[in-house]
Enzyme design. Sequence first.
Site, PDB file in Angstrom:
ATOM      1  CB  CYS A 256      -0.985  -0.045   1.167  1.00 24.53           C
ATOM      2  SG  CYS A 256      -2.415   1.023   0.965  1.00 24.53           S
TER       3      CYS A 256
ATOM      4  CB  ILE B 218      -7.213  -0.090   3.753  1.00 20.98           C
ATOM      5  CG1 ILE B 218      -7.647  -1.398   4.434  1.00 20.98           C
ATOM      6  CG2 ILE B 218      -7.626   1.106   4.597  1.00 20.98           C
ATOM      7  CD1 ILE B 218      -6.919  -1.672   5.737  1.00 20.98           C
TER       8      ILE B 218
ATOM      9  CG  HIS C  84      -3.220  -3.573   3.902  1.00 23.69           C
ATOM     10  ND1 HIS C  84      -2.129  -2.977   4.496  1.00 23.69           N
ATOM     11  CD2 HIS C  84      -3.870  -2.590   3.252  1.00 23.69           C
ATOM     12  CE1 HIS C  84      -2.129  -1.679   4.214  1.00 23.69           C
ATOM     13  NE2 HIS C  84      -3.168  -1.425   3.453  1.00 23.69           N
TER      14      HIS C  84
ATOM     15  CD  GLU D 123      -0.504  -5.857   6.124  1.00 21.87           C
ATOM     16  OE1 GLU D 123      -0.812  -4.654   6.208  1.00 21.87           O
ATOM     17  OE2 GLU D 123      -0.356  -6.456   5.035  1.00 21.87           O
TER      18      GLU D 123
END
Length: 201
Positions: A87, A147, A183, A185
């Site tokens: 990101c 996001i 993302h 993670e």
Amino acid sequence: MSESLPGAGKTIGVLALQGGVAEHAQMMQDLGAQVVLVKNAAQLENIDALILPGGESSTIDRLTRIFDLRQPLIDAIAGGLPTLGTCAGLIMLSKTIEDPAPGQQSLGVLDVSVGRNAFGPQVDSAQVFLPWITPAGDEVTIDTAFIRAPIVTVPGEGVQVVARHEDKIVGVRSGKIIGISFHPELTGDTTVHEELLSLID
């Protein structure tokens, strides 16, 4: 048991100036790696790979300059340090930011142009199952989250497109650099992080 984990015996740095540091650190520890939270240039000398996390790309950029990390990061990554940018980290790696914040710079080590916040505001965040092309050329599905994600608008020479979402480029690979808009993670999918570990000589 830990000896068989993909991160065993490896030390991973997570740039720890701002953003989603803890989640990357935890994932790498779960994969058996030692983690260094990188806040100064000296710490770059003792790591086998580097993660640039998500966050506010303009803030991270500003902090790298405040802490005299900008040039050491460029030197380390350009010198072959395996690196994953997620990101904001992808924006940091890019050669060109098409819509930078005032004064915003990037590290210029990945030959792509990026557009920030291409998938809308934070309220438009979504969990997505995404096709991913492995280094062997196989296609797997990864579970990930978007996001306020950037996109790659122009991949440069030698940059492999490895993931698309809504027909936009959201994952690239170039040498020992992986850049992603999303993302993993946050969902616990270790596919991309294990690929980073595999780039360590």
